[in-house]
Design a protein around this motif. Structure first.
Motif, PDB file in Angstrom:
ATOM      1  N   SER A   1     -38.349 -40.144  35.434  1.00 20.83           N
ATOM      2  CA  SER A   1     -37.787 -38.998  34.519  1.00 20.83           C
ATOM      3  C   SER A   1     -39.558 -38.142  34.162  1.00 20.83           C
ATOM      4  O   SER A   1     -40.242 -37.321  34.112  1.00 20.83           O
ATOM      5  CB  SER A   1     -36.679 -38.812  33.479  1.00 20.83           C
ATOM      6  OG  SER A   1     -37.045 -37.327  33.121  1.00 20.83           O
TER       7      SER A   1
ATOM      8  N   TRP B   1     -42.776 -37.986  36.245  1.00 17.77           N
ATOM      9  CA  TRP B   1     -42.263 -36.647  37.334  1.00 17.77           C
ATOM     10  C   TRP B   1     -42.394 -36.006  35.957  1.00 17.77           C
ATOM     11  O   TRP B   1     -43.671 -34.792  36.209  1.00 17.77           O
ATOM     12  CB  TRP B   1     -41.284 -36.560  37.763  1.00 17.77           C
ATOM     13  CG  TRP B   1     -40.567 -37.023  39.118  1.00 17.77           C
ATOM     14  CD1 TRP B   1     -40.317 -38.079  39.018  1.00 17.77           C
ATOM     15  CD2 TRP B   1     -41.292 -36.451  40.371  1.00 17.77           C
ATOM     16  NE1 TRP B   1     -40.046 -38.455  40.361  1.00 17.77           N
ATOM     17  CE2 TRP B   1     -41.118 -37.618  41.625  1.00 17.77           C
ATOM     18  CE3 TRP B   1     -42.429 -35.834  40.859  1.00 17.77           C
ATOM     19  CZ2 TRP B   1     -41.554 -37.640  42.333  1.00 17.77           C
ATOM     20  CZ3 TRP B   1     -42.174 -35.530  42.276  1.00 17.77           C
ATOM     21  CH2 TRP B   1     -41.983 -36.665  42.596  1.00 17.77           C
ATOM     22  N   GLN B   2     -42.139 -35.797  34.910  1.00 12.60           N
ATOM     23  CA  GLN B   2     -43.043 -35.169  33.751  1.00 12.60           C
ATOM     24  C   GLN B   2     -44.492 -35.071  33.703  1.00 12.60           C
ATOM     25  O   GLN B   2     -44.799 -34.300  33.885  1.00 12.60           O
ATOM     26  CB  GLN B   2     -42.166 -35.462  32.583  1.00 12.60           C
ATOM     27  CG  GLN B   2     -42.752 -34.082  31.097  1.00 12.60           C
ATOM     28  CD  GLN B   2     -42.082 -34.851  29.979  1.00 12.60           C
ATOM     29  OE1 GLN B   2     -41.335 -35.818  29.962  1.00 12.60           O
ATOM     30  NE2 GLN B   2     -42.220 -34.749  29.005  1.00 12.60           N
ATOM     31  N   TYR B   3     -44.707 -36.390  33.355  1.00 13.42           N
ATOM     32  CA  TYR B   3     -46.519 -36.425  33.479  1.00 13.42           C
ATOM     33  C   TYR B   3     -46.874 -35.611  34.505  1.00 13.42           C
ATOM     34  O   TYR B   3     -47.823 -35.297  34.950  1.00 13.42           O
ATOM     35  CB  TYR B   3     -46.315 -37.850  33.404  1.00 13.42           C
ATOM     36  CG  TYR B   3     -48.082 -38.248  33.494  1.00 13.42           C
ATOM     37  CD1 TYR B   3     -49.142 -37.726  32.216  1.00 13.42           C
ATOM     38  CD2 TYR B   3     -49.480 -38.620  34.512  1.00 13.42           C
ATOM     39  CE1 TYR B   3     -50.431 -38.495  32.439  1.00 13.42           C
ATOM     40  CE2 TYR B   3     -50.262 -39.436  34.131  1.00 13.42           C
ATOM     41  CZ  TYR B   3     -50.937 -38.898  33.365  1.00 13.42           C
ATOM     42  OH  TYR B   3     -52.286 -38.778  33.641  1.00 13.42           O
ATOM     43  N   LEU B   4     -46.478 -35.987  36.399  1.00 14.95           N
ATOM     44  CA  LEU B   4     -46.932 -35.359  37.257  1.00 14.95           C
ATOM     45  C   LEU B   4     -47.102 -33.817  36.762  1.00 14.95           C
ATOM     46  O   LEU B   4     -47.811 -33.210  37.578  1.00 14.95           O
ATOM     47  CB  LEU B   4     -46.566 -35.906  38.753  1.00 14.95           C
ATOM     48  CG  LEU B   4     -46.910 -37.942  38.430  1.00 14.95           C
ATOM     49  CD1 LEU B   4     -45.871 -37.534  39.771  1.00 14.95           C
ATOM     50  CD2 LEU B   4     -47.747 -37.497  39.037  1.00 14.95           C
ATOM     51  N   ALA B   5     -45.530 -33.319  35.817  1.00 13.25           N
ATOM     52  CA  ALA B   5     -45.718 -31.788  36.229  1.00 13.25           C
ATOM     53  C   ALA B   5     -46.771 -31.037  35.588  1.00 13.25           C
ATOM     54  O   ALA B   5     -47.677 -30.267  35.376  1.00 13.25           O
ATOM     55  CB  ALA B   5     -44.669 -31.344  35.919  1.00 13.25           C
ATOM     56  N   ASP B   6     -46.465 -32.333  34.543  1.00 12.10           N
ATOM     57  CA  ASP B   6     -47.824 -31.696  33.400  1.00 12.10           C
ATOM     58  C   ASP B   6     -49.295 -31.642  33.894  1.00 12.10           C
ATOM     59  O   ASP B   6     -49.897 -31.436  33.465  1.00 12.10           O
ATOM     60  CB  ASP B   6     -48.384 -32.616  32.078  1.00 12.10           C
ATOM     61  CG  ASP B   6     -46.428 -32.446  31.862  1.00 12.10           C
ATOM     62  OD1 ASP B   6     -46.044 -31.183  31.319  1.00 12.10           O
ATOM     63  OD2 ASP B   6     -46.128 -32.920  30.610  1.00 12.10           O
ATOM     64  N   GLU B   7     -49.411 -32.698  34.480  1.00 10.63           N
ATOM     65  CA  GLU B   7     -51.092 -33.274  35.315  1.00 10.63           C
ATOM     66  C   GLU B   7     -51.259 -32.432  36.632  1.00 10.63           C
ATOM     67  O   GLU B   7     -52.070 -32.778  37.597  1.00 10.63           O
ATOM     68  CB  GLU B   7     -51.190 -34.518  35.529  1.00 10.63           C
ATOM     69  CG  GLU B   7     -51.757 -35.453  34.239  1.00 10.63           C
ATOM     70  CD  GLU B   7     -51.935 -34.831  33.159  1.00 10.63           C
ATOM     71  OE1 GLU B   7     -53.789 -34.077  33.641  1.00 10.63           O
ATOM     72  OE2 GLU B   7     -52.145 -34.647  32.437  1.00 10.63           O
ATOM     73  N   SER B   8     -50.289 -31.294  37.052  1.00  8.49           N
ATOM     74  CA  SER B   8     -50.428 -30.815  38.045  1.00  8.49           C
ATOM     75  C   SER B   8     -51.778 -30.518  38.263  1.00  8.49           C
ATOM     76  O   SER B   8     -52.103 -29.702  39.918  1.00  8.49           O
ATOM     77  CB  SER B   8     -48.860 -29.711  38.877  1.00  8.49           C
ATOM     78  OG  SER B   8     -49.552 -28.743  37.783  1.00  8.49           O
ATOM     79  N   ARG B   9     -52.518 -29.571  37.626  1.00 11.43           N
ATOM     80  CA  ARG B   9     -53.703 -29.079  38.473  1.00 11.43           C
ATOM     81  C   ARG B   9     -55.104 -30.379  38.361  1.00 11.43           C
ATOM     82  O   ARG B   9     -55.993 -30.093  38.952  1.00 11.43           O
ATOM     83  CB  ARG B   9     -54.376 -28.095  37.052  1.00 11.43           C
ATOM     84  CG  ARG B   9     -53.582 -26.815  37.345  1.00 11.43           C
ATOM     85  CD  ARG B   9     -53.898 -26.257  36.367  1.00 11.43           C
ATOM     86  NE  ARG B   9     -53.172 -25.734  35.555  1.00 11.43           N
ATOM     87  CZ  ARG B   9     -53.084 -26.105  34.121  1.00 11.43           C
ATOM     88  NH1 ARG B   9     -53.654 -25.381  33.722  1.00 11.43           N
ATOM     89  NH2 ARG B   9     -51.949 -25.872  33.279  1.00 11.43           N
TER      90      ARG B   9
ATOM     91  N   SER C   1     -52.087 -35.831  43.583  1.00  8.82           N
ATOM     92  CA  SER C   1     -51.175 -35.161  43.931  1.00  8.82           C
ATOM     93  C   SER C   1     -49.855 -36.185  44.218  1.00  8.82           C
ATOM     94  O   SER C   1     -49.768 -37.240  44.309  1.00  8.82           O
ATOM     95  CB  SER C   1     -51.040 -34.009  45.415  1.00  8.82           C
ATOM     96  OG  SER C   1     -51.290 -35.337  46.508  1.00  8.82           O
ATOM     97  N   VAL C   2     -48.686 -35.841  44.301  1.00  7.18           N
ATOM     98  CA  VAL C   2     -47.628 -36.203  44.726  1.00  7.18           C
ATOM     99  C   VAL C   2     -47.778 -37.297  45.833  1.00  7.18           C
ATOM    100  O   VAL C   2     -47.178 -38.311  46.258  1.00  7.18           O
ATOM    101  CB  VAL C   2     -46.578 -35.429  45.544  1.00  7.18           C
ATOM    102  CG1 VAL C   2     -45.435 -36.124  45.622  1.00  7.18           C
ATOM    103  CG2 VAL C   2     -46.004 -35.449  43.651  1.00  7.18           C
TER     104      VAL C   2
END
Length: 107
Positions: free
Chosen positions: A58, A61-69, A73-74
């Motif tokens: 969790s 995924w939260q970290y990746l969403a926060d760093e999405s810019r 990438s995934v």
């Protein structure tokens, strides 16, 4: 970590003593961490939930969403089984089509 402590640590970032963790760092660490180095890549694995824990996934995924810019990438994590399924397995993003029904997503 309390926000006050994080703010203090960020002041030291320019000195090289403390460094922010970037998504590229996460990818590097996962490649060189024993727990993930032993995981089969590009395969669905049974998940015993002792490692990685649900909380760890969790937070990832939260970290990746926060760093999405960021530039990572995934796709950079696409080989590792990091998507929990309803059947108790972990699925890598490269095989996400096996657990997600994309036709139901509106465009």
């Amino acid at each position: 970590v309390k926000k006050d402590l994080v703010q203090i640590l960020f002041r030291f970032e320019s000195s090289g003593v403390v460094k922010s963790v970037t998504p590229q760092d996460v990818v590097y660490l996962m490649r060189h961490t024993h727990m993930f180095a032993s995981y089969p890549l590009r395969k669905v694995v049974e998940w015993d939930k002792s490692w990685p824990t649900a909380q760890w996934i969790s937070l990832l995924w939260q970290y990746l969403a926060d760093e999405s810019r960021s530039e990572t990438s995934v796709d950079d994590l696409g080989d590792w089984p990091i998507i929990p399924s309803q059947t108790g397995q972990l699925v890598p993003p490269c095989l996400a089509h096996t657990v997600f029904y994309f036709d139901s997503v509106s465009q």
